[in-house]
Design a protein around this motif. Structure first.
Motif, PDB file in Angstrom:
ATOM      1  N   GLN A   1       0.894  -1.199   0.371  1.00 37.55           N
ATOM      2  CA  GLN A   1      -0.560   0.291  -0.432  1.00 37.55           C
ATOM      3  C   GLN A   1       1.153   1.101  -0.090  1.00 37.55           C
ATOM      4  N   PRO A   2       0.152   2.028  -0.861  1.00 33.25           N
ATOM      5  CA  PRO A   2       1.200   3.917  -0.921  1.00 33.25           C
ATOM      6  C   PRO A   2       1.405   4.527   0.894  1.00 33.25           C
ATOM      7  N   ARG A   3       1.849   4.684   1.092  1.00 30.15           N
ATOM      8  CA  ARG A   3       2.063   5.801   2.522  1.00 30.15           C
ATOM      9  C   ARG A   3       2.487   7.294   2.068  1.00 30.15           C
ATOM     10  N   ILE A   4       2.349   8.230   3.061  1.00 32.15           N
ATOM     11  CA  ILE A   4       4.011   9.271   2.717  1.00 32.15           C
ATOM     12  C   ILE A   4       4.208   8.671   4.153  1.00 32.15           C
TER      13      ILE A   4
ATOM     14  N   CYS B   1       0.776  -1.366  -6.635  1.00 34.66           N
ATOM     15  CA  CYS B   1      -0.421  -0.839  -6.052  1.00 34.66           C
ATOM     16  C   CYS B   1      -1.640  -0.394  -7.490  1.00 34.66           C
ATOM     17  N   LYS B   2      -2.568  -0.799  -7.264  1.00 39.36           N
ATOM     18  CA  LYS B   2      -3.626  -0.465  -8.314  1.00 39.36           C
ATOM     19  C   LYS B   2      -3.116   0.766  -9.003  1.00 39.36           C
ATOM     20  N   PRO B   3      -3.663   0.853 -10.147  1.00 40.73           N
ATOM     21  CA  PRO B   3      -3.728   2.779 -10.583  1.00 40.73           C
ATOM     22  C   PRO B   3      -4.596   3.685 -10.482  1.00 40.73           C
ATOM     23  N   ARG B   4      -5.578   3.252  -9.501  1.00 31.92           N
ATOM     24  CA  ARG B   4      -6.115   4.204  -9.276  1.00 31.92           C
ATOM     25  C   ARG B   4      -5.584   4.900  -7.931  1.00 31.92           C
ATOM     26  N   GLU B   5      -5.243   3.798  -6.967  1.00 31.81           N
ATOM     27  CA  GLU B   5      -4.865   4.079  -5.969  1.00 31.81           C
ATOM     28  C   GLU B   5      -3.629   4.861  -6.252  1.00 31.81           C
ATOM     29  N   ARG B   6      -3.417   4.422  -6.899  1.00 32.25           N
ATOM     30  CA  ARG B   6      -1.263   5.282  -7.016  1.00 32.25           C
ATOM     31  C   ARG B   6      -2.041   6.769  -7.758  1.00 32.25           C
ATOM     32  N   MET B   7      -2.266   6.475  -8.353  1.00 26.35           N
ATOM     33  CA  MET B   7      -3.385   8.075  -9.022  1.00 26.35           C
ATOM     34  C   MET B   7      -3.696   8.911  -7.847  1.00 26.35           C
ATOM     35  N   MET B   8      -4.058   8.222  -7.021  1.00 27.49           N
ATOM     36  CA  MET B   8      -4.785   9.356  -6.059  1.00 27.49           C
ATOM     37  C   MET B   8      -3.569   9.870  -5.066  1.00 27.49           C
ATOM     38  N   TYR B   9      -2.618   8.731  -4.737  1.00 26.07           N
ATOM     39  CA  TYR B   9      -1.555   9.734  -3.718  1.00 26.07           C
ATOM     40  C   TYR B   9      -0.481  10.277  -4.743  1.00 26.07           C
ATOM     41  N   SER B  10      -0.683  10.262  -6.262  1.00 34.60           N
ATOM     42  CA  SER B  10       0.588  10.717  -6.629  1.00 34.60           C
ATOM     43  C   SER B  10       0.184  12.039  -6.580  1.00 34.60           C
ATOM     44  N   THR B  11      -1.406  11.981  -6.741  1.00 29.39           N
ATOM     45  CA  THR B  11      -1.811  14.244  -6.819  1.00 29.39           C
ATOM     46  C   THR B  11      -1.935  14.681  -5.465  1.00 29.39           C
ATOM     47  N   CYS B  12      -1.561  14.463  -4.988  1.00 28.18           N
ATOM     48  CA  CYS B  12      -2.212  14.606  -3.404  1.00 28.18           C
ATOM     49  C   CYS B  12      -1.043  15.248  -2.419  1.00 28.18           C
ATOM     50  N   LYS B  13       0.286  14.757  -3.044  1.00 26.87           N
ATOM     51  CA  LYS B  13       1.402  15.197  -2.885  1.00 26.87           C
ATOM     52  C   LYS B  13       1.783  16.220  -2.579  1.00 26.87           C
ATOM     53  N   SER B  14       1.560  16.842  -3.537  1.00 23.51           N
ATOM     54  CA  SER B  14       1.833  18.609  -3.405  1.00 23.51           C
ATOM     55  C   SER B  14       0.735  19.383  -2.483  1.00 23.51           C
TER      56      SER B  14
END
Length: 314
Positions: free
Chosen positions: A235-238, A260-273
């Motif tokens: 699972q992704p984590r920050i 990770c599933k593409p949707r999950e990867r996208m969700m975390y990637s776009t919230c980093k900033s």
């Protein structure tokens, strides 16, 4: 001999052929990854073929950059027939000479590619995960606005004044840090905590786990091990670590396993900033931001980023 570029590197014959094929209407290539080696621009790996799902194709681009451990690359992406994007990727870990080479060579490489007139989007990113749909959609929107008449621009401005719908977890939408997470970040700034991990739950960035400083502050080595143990393998984590009690500066680690599933990867990637901006508003000072594919990589990456801190704490 290929045409010399402005920063004195040439095009490899294989890359020249790839650019020629890439620009043809019948081409089935979605993306080309180009690297500079010994003042020569080369095609990195194989061209990435185009499918009906552009998002899936971009995941292949990101995976290629990560798997090859590239710190810098030019990425040419086919948007649609006759339109392309040029992305200059240069990691924060790249040496100054590499950064200069890629930043100063982008325009010359584009000219030599033969795609200059058809390239609508030009972007610079420091993380491979930023090469995503959000980046391209934003560029497409800017291009549409440039072509608008004054009347169309005014109508678009009025439309943005309408009441916004309820927040949902879509690419590009800012997700708030939950109150518990904000309090933990403030404790991190005060030195009461040394490590935090966050995950996305119910469209919010929520605190997952913490590393305490009491009864005795852990060393950087033990801190990285403790935080790494909190990172799930699937699972992704920050994660946010405070390497030294003597400094308020922290390191942000974005962990995203390849499974990770593409949707999950996208969700975390776009919230980093969004996470970084919100954390800074609460006094968090970032010294570095790095990305890993799991907890097993975290220790080495963080220690490499903080060699000076390790020496101080030995």
């Amino acid at each position: 001999m290929a045409k010399a570029l402005g920063v004195n590197f040439d095009l490899d014959p294989v890359l020249q052929a790839a650019f020629k094929n890439f620009g043809e209407k019948s081409s089935n290539v979605r993306a080309l990854i180009v690297t500079i080696n010994d003042e020569l621009a080369k095609l990195q790996g194989q061209p990435i073929e185009s499918t009906a799902n552009r998002n899936e194709d971009l995941i292949k681009v990101r995976d290629a950059i990560v798997s090859e451990e590239l710190v810098a690359a030019f990425v040419f992406i086919r948007m649609k027939e006759g339109e392309f994007a040029q992305i200059t990727f240069c990691s924060d870990n790249a040496k100054p000479k590499v950064r200069i080479t890629y930043s100063s060579g982008a325009a010359s490489l584009l000219e030599s590619s033969g795609l200059q007139q058809a390239t609508r989007i030009k972007r610079h990113v420091t993380l491979a995960d930023d090469i995503c749909e959000t980046l391209l959609i934003g560029g497409e929107q800017e291009n549409r606005e440039e072509l608008m008449t004054e009347k169309e621009k005014m109508e678009a401005a009025f439309s943005k004044m309408e009441l916004a719908p309820a927040v949902v977890a879509l690419p590009g939408v800012s997700m708030p840090i939950a109150e518990e997470g904000v309090l933990a970040l403030k404790k991190l700034v005060r030195g009461e905590l040394r490590g935090l991990t966050f995950h996305i739950v119910e469209e919010k960035i929520k605190l997952d786990k913490t590393v305490e400083t009491v009864p005795s502050p852990p060393s950087l080595l033990s801190l990285t091990d403790a935080v790494a143990a909190l990172i799930p393998s699937d699972q992704p984590r920050i994660a946010v670590l405070r390497p030294s009690t003597a400094s308020e500066e922290v390191i942000m680690v974005y962990s995203c396993p390849g499974s990770c599933k593409p949707r999950e990867r996208m969700m975390y990637s776009t919230c980093k900033s969004s996470f970084v901006q919100q954390a800074q508003q609460h006094g968090v000072k970032f010294m570095r931001r790095v990305e890993v594919s799991g907890g097993e990589e975290l220790r080495d990456v963080v220690l490499e980023a903080c060699e000076s801190v390790v020496n101080e704490e030995k």
